[in-house]
Design a protein around this motif. Structure first.
Motif, PDB file in Angstrom:
ATOM      1  N   LEU A 283      -8.233  13.926 -67.756  1.00  0.00           N
ATOM      2  CA  LEU A 283      -8.777  12.749 -67.075  1.00  0.00           C
ATOM      3  C   LEU A 283      -7.713  11.998 -66.287  1.00  0.00           C
ATOM      4  O   LEU A 283      -8.021  11.367 -65.270  1.00  0.00           O
ATOM      5  CB  LEU A 283      -9.442  11.815 -68.096  1.00  0.00           C
ATOM      6  CG  LEU A 283     -10.691  12.391 -68.783  1.00  0.00           C
ATOM      7  CD1 LEU A 283     -11.261  11.386 -69.772  1.00  0.00           C
ATOM      8  CD2 LEU A 283     -11.753  12.785 -67.759  1.00  0.00           C
TER       9      LEU A 283
ATOM     10  N   TYR B   5     -10.559   9.282 -58.895  1.00  0.00           N
ATOM     11  CA  TYR B   5     -11.866   9.156 -59.530  1.00  0.00           C
ATOM     12  C   TYR B   5     -11.800   8.477 -60.896  1.00  0.00           C
ATOM     13  O   TYR B   5     -11.088   8.922 -61.795  1.00  0.00           O
ATOM     14  CB  TYR B   5     -12.517  10.540 -59.650  1.00  0.00           C
ATOM     15  CG  TYR B   5     -12.871  11.104 -58.292  1.00  0.00           C
ATOM     16  CD1 TYR B   5     -14.091  10.808 -57.692  1.00  0.00           C
ATOM     17  CD2 TYR B   5     -11.953  11.876 -57.588  1.00  0.00           C
ATOM     18  CE1 TYR B   5     -14.395  11.291 -56.432  1.00  0.00           C
ATOM     19  CE2 TYR B   5     -12.254  12.364 -56.315  1.00  0.00           C
ATOM     20  CZ  TYR B   5     -13.481  12.064 -55.744  1.00  0.00           C
ATOM     21  OH  TYR B   5     -13.773  12.528 -54.486  1.00  0.00           O
ATOM     22  N   ASP B   6     -12.573   7.389 -61.033  1.00  0.00           N
ATOM     23  CA  ASP B   6     -12.663   6.661 -62.293  1.00  0.00           C
ATOM     24  C   ASP B   6     -13.447   7.475 -63.321  1.00  0.00           C
ATOM     25  O   ASP B   6     -14.418   8.152 -62.991  1.00  0.00           O
ATOM     26  CB  ASP B   6     -13.400   5.322 -62.106  1.00  0.00           C
ATOM     27  CG  ASP B   6     -12.651   4.350 -61.227  1.00  0.00           C
ATOM     28  OD1 ASP B   6     -11.446   4.566 -61.002  1.00  0.00           O
ATOM     29  OD2 ASP B   6     -13.278   3.378 -60.765  1.00  0.00           O
ATOM     30  N   SER B   7     -13.014   7.369 -64.573  1.00  0.00           N
ATOM     31  CA  SER B   7     -13.801   7.908 -65.689  1.00  0.00           C
ATOM     32  C   SER B   7     -13.984   6.783 -66.699  1.00  0.00           C
ATOM     33  O   SER B   7     -13.528   5.657 -66.484  1.00  0.00           O
ATOM     34  CB  SER B   7     -13.075   9.091 -66.341  1.00  0.00           C
ATOM     35  OG  SER B   7     -11.893   8.651 -66.994  1.00  0.00           O
ATOM     36  N   GLU B   8     -14.625   7.103 -67.800  1.00  0.00           N
ATOM     37  CA  GLU B   8     -14.851   6.087 -68.825  1.00  0.00           C
ATOM     38  C   GLU B   8     -13.554   5.664 -69.515  1.00  0.00           C
ATOM     39  O   GLU B   8     -13.500   4.626 -70.155  1.00  0.00           O
ATOM     40  CB  GLU B   8     -15.843   6.615 -69.867  1.00  0.00           C
ATOM     41  CG  GLU B   8     -17.244   6.850 -69.298  1.00  0.00           C
ATOM     42  CD  GLU B   8     -18.155   7.580 -70.264  1.00  0.00           C
ATOM     43  OE1 GLU B   8     -17.669   8.548 -70.899  1.00  0.00           O
ATOM     44  OE2 GLU B   8     -19.329   7.200 -70.388  1.00  0.00           O
TER      45      GLU B   8
ATOM     46  N   LYS C 104     -23.353  12.561 -62.937  1.00  0.00           N
ATOM     47  CA  LYS C 104     -21.969  12.075 -63.015  1.00  0.00           C
ATOM     48  C   LYS C 104     -21.282  12.533 -64.316  1.00  0.00           C
ATOM     49  O   LYS C 104     -20.219  12.022 -64.673  1.00  0.00           O
ATOM     50  CB  LYS C 104     -21.876  10.542 -62.925  1.00  0.00           C
ATOM     51  CG  LYS C 104     -22.742   9.908 -61.862  1.00  0.00           C
ATOM     52  CD  LYS C 104     -22.439  10.422 -60.481  1.00  0.00           C
ATOM     53  CE  LYS C 104     -23.322   9.727 -59.440  1.00  0.00           C
ATOM     54  NZ  LYS C 104     -23.248  10.370 -58.115  1.00  0.00           N
TER      55      LYS C 104
ATOM     56  N   TRP D 114     -18.381  19.409 -63.000  1.00  0.00           N
ATOM     57  CA  TRP D 114     -18.930  18.059 -62.773  1.00  0.00           C
ATOM     58  C   TRP D 114     -20.272  18.135 -62.083  1.00  0.00           C
ATOM     59  O   TRP D 114     -20.443  18.872 -61.102  1.00  0.00           O
ATOM     60  CB  TRP D 114     -17.968  17.250 -61.928  1.00  0.00           C
ATOM     61  CG  TRP D 114     -18.392  15.825 -61.682  1.00  0.00           C
ATOM     62  CD1 TRP D 114     -18.361  14.801 -62.583  1.00  0.00           C
ATOM     63  CD2 TRP D 114     -18.893  15.274 -60.463  1.00  0.00           C
ATOM     64  NE1 TRP D 114     -18.810  13.641 -61.997  1.00  0.00           N
ATOM     65  CE2 TRP D 114     -19.140  13.907 -60.695  1.00  0.00           C
ATOM     66  CE3 TRP D 114     -19.142  15.805 -59.197  1.00  0.00           C
ATOM     67  CZ2 TRP D 114     -19.635  13.053 -59.710  1.00  0.00           C
ATOM     68  CZ3 TRP D 114     -19.637  14.963 -58.214  1.00  0.00           C
ATOM     69  CH2 TRP D 114     -19.877  13.601 -58.463  1.00  0.00           C
TER      70      TRP D 114
ATOM     71  N   VAL E 197     -17.913  13.843 -70.433  1.00  0.00           N
ATOM     72  CA  VAL E 197     -17.468  12.489 -70.121  1.00  0.00           C
ATOM     73  C   VAL E 197     -17.982  12.111 -68.745  1.00  0.00           C
ATOM     74  O   VAL E 197     -18.150  12.969 -67.874  1.00  0.00           O
ATOM     75  CB  VAL E 197     -15.915  12.406 -70.164  1.00  0.00           C
ATOM     76  CG1 VAL E 197     -15.292  13.315 -69.119  1.00  0.00           C
ATOM     77  CG2 VAL E 197     -15.432  10.972 -69.984  1.00  0.00           C
ATOM     78  N   LYS E 198     -18.250  10.838 -68.558  1.00  0.00           N
ATOM     79  CA  LYS E 198     -18.762  10.371 -67.267  1.00  0.00           C
ATOM     80  C   LYS E 198     -17.611  10.139 -66.310  1.00  0.00           C
ATOM     81  O   LYS E 198     -16.645   9.436 -66.628  1.00  0.00           O
ATOM     82  CB  LYS E 198     -19.570   9.080 -67.436  1.00  0.00           C
ATOM     83  CG  LYS E 198     -20.303   8.650 -66.165  1.00  0.00           C
ATOM     84  CD  LYS E 198     -21.266   7.510 -66.443  1.00  0.00           C
ATOM     85  CE  LYS E 198     -22.093   7.180 -65.208  1.00  0.00           C
ATOM     86  NZ  LYS E 198     -23.065   6.090 -65.467  1.00  0.00           N
ATOM     87  N   ILE E 199     -17.705  10.739 -65.116  1.00  0.00           N
ATOM     88  CA  ILE E 199     -16.724  10.559 -64.052  1.00  0.00           C
ATOM     89  C   ILE E 199     -17.476  10.166 -62.790  1.00  0.00           C
ATOM     90  O   ILE E 199     -18.450  10.816 -62.407  1.00  0.00           O
ATOM     91  CB  ILE E 199     -15.919  11.848 -63.801  1.00  0.00           C
ATOM     92  CG1 ILE E 199     -15.161  12.254 -65.072  1.00  0.00           C
ATOM     93  CG2 ILE E 199     -14.956  11.669 -62.642  1.00  0.00           C
ATOM     94  CD1 ILE E 199     -14.448  13.594 -64.963  1.00  0.00           C
TER      95      ILE E 199
END
Length: 291
Positions: free
Chosen positions: A80, A88-91, A63, A58, A31-33
């Protein structure tokens, strides 16, 4: 030598079988973080890791995070959420603004998933009155979105409470099922920062307890679970904007005198834990929202 070889083979086989048995519950996902540097990497991985349950690796260049976890003990969402609470934002989950602001300056990545504001040039071209009207419309729309996300959750909770007041287990089960659907329909990206942070903490328990009530027809067990459910609803009500007052009420007699709480739209006591047996047992201990 042959004996040693046999022992080594047996140990290897047992080890392989043990790994296989464990791996049946192991899930690996990517997953993108969002983040910037090695400090981000350390913080993200520390927040997501849980001993013998979940690990996070990570890559600061791509990312992309690789999540490996025991699916019987946790989930991608839980991992998440912890990372989002660390800033930290993730998708799937946005970090609360205060958590992002607390990051070291070098770690403050560009928040690509946050709603972008209109370009300044466009605002400058509009006259003052049109600009004010646009801002009012945007504010109204944002407020409507926030309200619409949680309003069904509270509405179905109050319907469930009313069914328990009437000691109607069948209706309580049906209302709990509707509550469960409303919880799953919430779009967290449209919640306020305060709502978002609390929602991430209570969402799993709210969903679990609503589903539990929906599947049982024993009024006693429904009430037991409702008491637990109400704790999360109270935490959510404290940070949510309410159009009308919400009353936080307490029954001192429930659970052998240990007591239990609930939320109501009425200041008048209608006890969901005893129904007609002790309908007015309890008191209002706090008023949330508009007085």
């Amino acid at each position: 030598m042959k004996s040693i070889s046999k022992i080594w083979f047996a140990c290897t086989l047992l080890f392989s079988l043990a790994i296989y048995a464990q791996s049946k519950n192991i899930t690996t996902e990517t997953v993108k973080i969002f983040g910037n540097c090695d400090i981000c990497k350390s913080t993200i991985e520390k927040a997501g890791n849980l001993k013998k349950v979940a690990t996070v690796n990570w890559n600061k260049d791509t990312k992309i995070a690789t999540l490996t976890y025991d699916s019987q003990k946790t989930s991608q969402d839980e991992v998440l959420k912890r990372i989002a609470l660390a800033g930290y934002d993730s998708e799937k989950f946005l970090a609360p603004d205060n958590a992002y602001a607390a990051l070291p300056e070098c770690c403050r990545y560009k928040r690509e998933l946050k709603p972008t504001a209109k370009k300044m040039e466009m605002d400058m071209k509009a006259d003052h009155s049109n600009h004010a009207s646009d801002k009012m419309a945007e504010t109204k729309e944002a407020t409507s979105q926030n309200t619409s996300q949680l309003q069904p959750v509270f509405a179905h909770y109050f319907s469930l409470k009313d069914a328990l007041v009437k000691t109607d287990a069948n209706t309580a089960s049906a209302k709990a099922s509707e509550l469960s659907k409303a919880i799953k329909a919430v779009e967290m990206t449209q919640l306020s920062n305060e709502e978002h942070m609390v929602w991430m903490k209570v969402m799993k328990d709210l969903s679990t307890n609503a589903e539990k009530i929906s599947t049982i027809k024993d009024i006693v067990k429904q009430r037991e679970t409702f008491a637990i459910l109400s704790k999360g609803m109270y935490d959510l009500a404290k940070v949510s904007k309410q159009d009308t007052p919400v009353y936080y009420q307490h029954c001192p007699m429930y659970n052998n005198g240990k007591g239990a709480d609930w939320l109501s739209l009425e200041n008048e006591i209608k006890n969901p834990y005893f129904g007609a047996q002790m309908l007015t047992c309890g008191s209002t201990v706090e008023t949330l929202g508009n007085p």
